[in-house]
Design an enzyme around this catalytic site. Structure first.
Site, short mmCIF file in Angstrom:
data_model
loop_
_atom_site.label_atom_id
_atom_site.label_comp_id
_atom_site.label_asym_id
_atom_site.label_seq_id
_atom_site.Cartn_x
_atom_site.Cartn_y
_atom_site.Cartn_z
CE LYS A 78 -3.77 2.12 2.70
NZ LYS A 78 -4.59 1.98 3.93
CB SER A 154 -7.78 3.64 3.48
OG SER A 154 -6.89 3.08 4.46
CB SER A 178 -7.81 0.95 6.43
OG SER A 178 -8.46 2.17 6.61
#
Length: 464
Positions: A78, A154, A178
């Site tokens: 990420k 997220s 997330s």
């Protein structure tokens, strides 16, 4: 070769020579080329770095000297983790790309040291602030099961990449759900381990809410990845001591006969009826398999107000370091969080932190009676991409539809999302397992039992 093998299956094939890391990496790169135009899961792909890593791994396997249990497995990161040689823009147009990128975060360093093949970086909403994945820098990320739907967030880019076969593994961050939210929406496994289990650097402005977590297509793969990510790093003063045993062994523990509480609403959350039905059916299967399940709520009310203080104060502290003019450029929703965070005093923050501690004590007592707590992961099924809340729902913010995730960031407990079933529209629904602090091994073992009683189809969205 198929891009839908698990990491464990890949490594077994490497050991026999049936598949090489180079072949697996080329398959992942082809999958990215074929699928990512639709999903928009990656903000950066580096075929040269990936191929160099795969060739080095292939040599090690050929010589019988792999440097880790996941050596050569294609993996993404990420875009919240510092990565030497690649920019870390965190989904923001306000971060200068033209600066030295010469530091690896602990997560990135452990992946490299253990020989995993780094494909690139995955998308995130700006500063990972919300439960869906879109931003002005890279646009809207979409769910591989249905591109009209959101993958959640997220860590939505990571979840979409893994679900679509664009690499076997990924690492996300989780400050309010997330990792678990997109794992549920994309039909993969995502673990938020005990706070401090995976070292972080630099320290997150969201403080004790923030965790890193492995994401994969099987519970065993998540356990293997946690073995790698849980290794120590001196740059995180909150990091825990190395685990005493291997998670890849602990995941095989027999949990039949243990006591589980099933709370379909936590006593106060509103849940989509189809989500509740699917999770209830999975819990019934667990009970029939030998886990002793009792419906019971943990006994706390919605801690949203305290969470909002901790979350928005952390965001404001971070955004206050941004250059002049940033306020006009950032995500409008994030701007509201910034403005709200500026209104809180130190006393407000300390009061919220005290409520967080009280919630942790309450859950500690709850786990003297129940080994684990089971809930839905998310209160709603995947909804339309490009929206922060389900259109027409009347909700005002992402915590409205994620009541099962953010409380357990506050308590710092391990929590995992594992697939439970599909909606009538063919969209995944996740089940969440929460354990006492430091019981990551137990949470993984119960998740493995879910996997056994609710087998996930091998015909993944990448095969459509």
């Amino acid at each position: 070769m198929s891009t839908l093998l698990t990491a464990s299956e890949l490594v077994a094939a490497y050991s026999t020579g049936e598949i090489s890391p180079v072949e697996a990496t080329e398959a992942a790169l082809r999958s990215i080329e074929e699928r990512d135009g639709e999903c928009n899961a990656f903000c950066l792909v580096d075929p040269e770095v990936a191929r160099d890593g795969a060739k080095a791994s292939e040599t090690r396997w050929r010589e019988g000297n792999p440097i880790g249990s996941l050596d050569g497995v294609p993996t993404s990161i990420k875009d919240m983790f510092l990565t030497q040689g690649w920019p870390t823009l965190r989904g923001s147009t306000c971060i200068d790309r033209d600066q030295p990128w010469d530091v690896d975060s602990p997560v990135t360093a452990r992946l490299r040291e253990n020989g995993l093949v780094l494909l690139g970086k995955t998308t995130t909403p700006e500063l990972a602030w919300k439960g869906v994945t879109d931003n002005a820098l890279t646009g809207v990320t979409r769910n591989p099961w249905n591109p009209a739907k959101t993958p959640g967030g997220s860590s939505g880019g990571s979840a979409a990449a893994v679900a679509a076969g664009m690499g076997e593994l990924s690492v996300g961050t989780d400050g309010g759900g997330s990792v678990r939210i997109p794992a549920s929406f994309c039909g993969i496994v995502g673990l938020k381990p005990t706070y401090g289990r995976i070292p972080l650097y630099p320290a997150s402005p969201f403080g004790a809410l923030s965790h890193a977590g492995p994401m994969a297509r099987s519970v065993s793969d998540v356990a293997l990845m946690l073995d790698v990510l849980a290794l120590p790093d001196h740059r995180d003063p909150a990091a825990l001591e190395p685990p005493l045993g291997a998670y890849r062994e602990a995941v095989r523990r027999d949990v039949r006969g243990l006591y589980a509480a099933f709370s379909p609403t936590l006593g106060w959350a509103t849940v989509d009826p189809e989500v509740r039905r699917i999770v209830t059916e999975a819990v019934t299967a667990l009970d029939e398999a030998g886990l002793r399940v009792e419906e019971a709520d943990p006994g706390f009310g919605d801690p949203r107000e305290a969470f909002d203080v901790l979350w928005s104060a952390g965001a404001a502290q971070w955004l206050n370091t941004f250059p002049p003019g940033a306020e006009a450029k950032i995500d409008p929703g994030l701007r509201k969080v910034w403005e709200k965070g500026r209104t809180y005093s130190a006393a407000d923050y300390l009061d919220a932190n005290a409520e967080r501690a009280s919630l942790g004590i309450l859950m500690g007592e709850f786990h003297t009676r129940f080994d684990v707590l089971i809930t839905p992961t998310v209160a709603v099924p995947p909804f339309e991409a490009g929206f922060d809340v389900p259109p027409g729902s009347g909700m005002t913010g992402w915590p409205d539809w994620t009541p099962f995730t953010y409380p357990f960031n506050m308590t710092q407990q391990p929590a995992i999302s594992v697939p439970a079933g599909f909606t009538a529209d063919g969209l995944p629904v996740g089940l969440q397992i929460v354990g006492p602090r430091h019981s990551d091994d137990l949470v993984l073992a119960v998740a493995r039992l879910v996997e056994e009683v609710r087998p996930w189809p091998t015909d993944r969205p990448a095969g459509r």
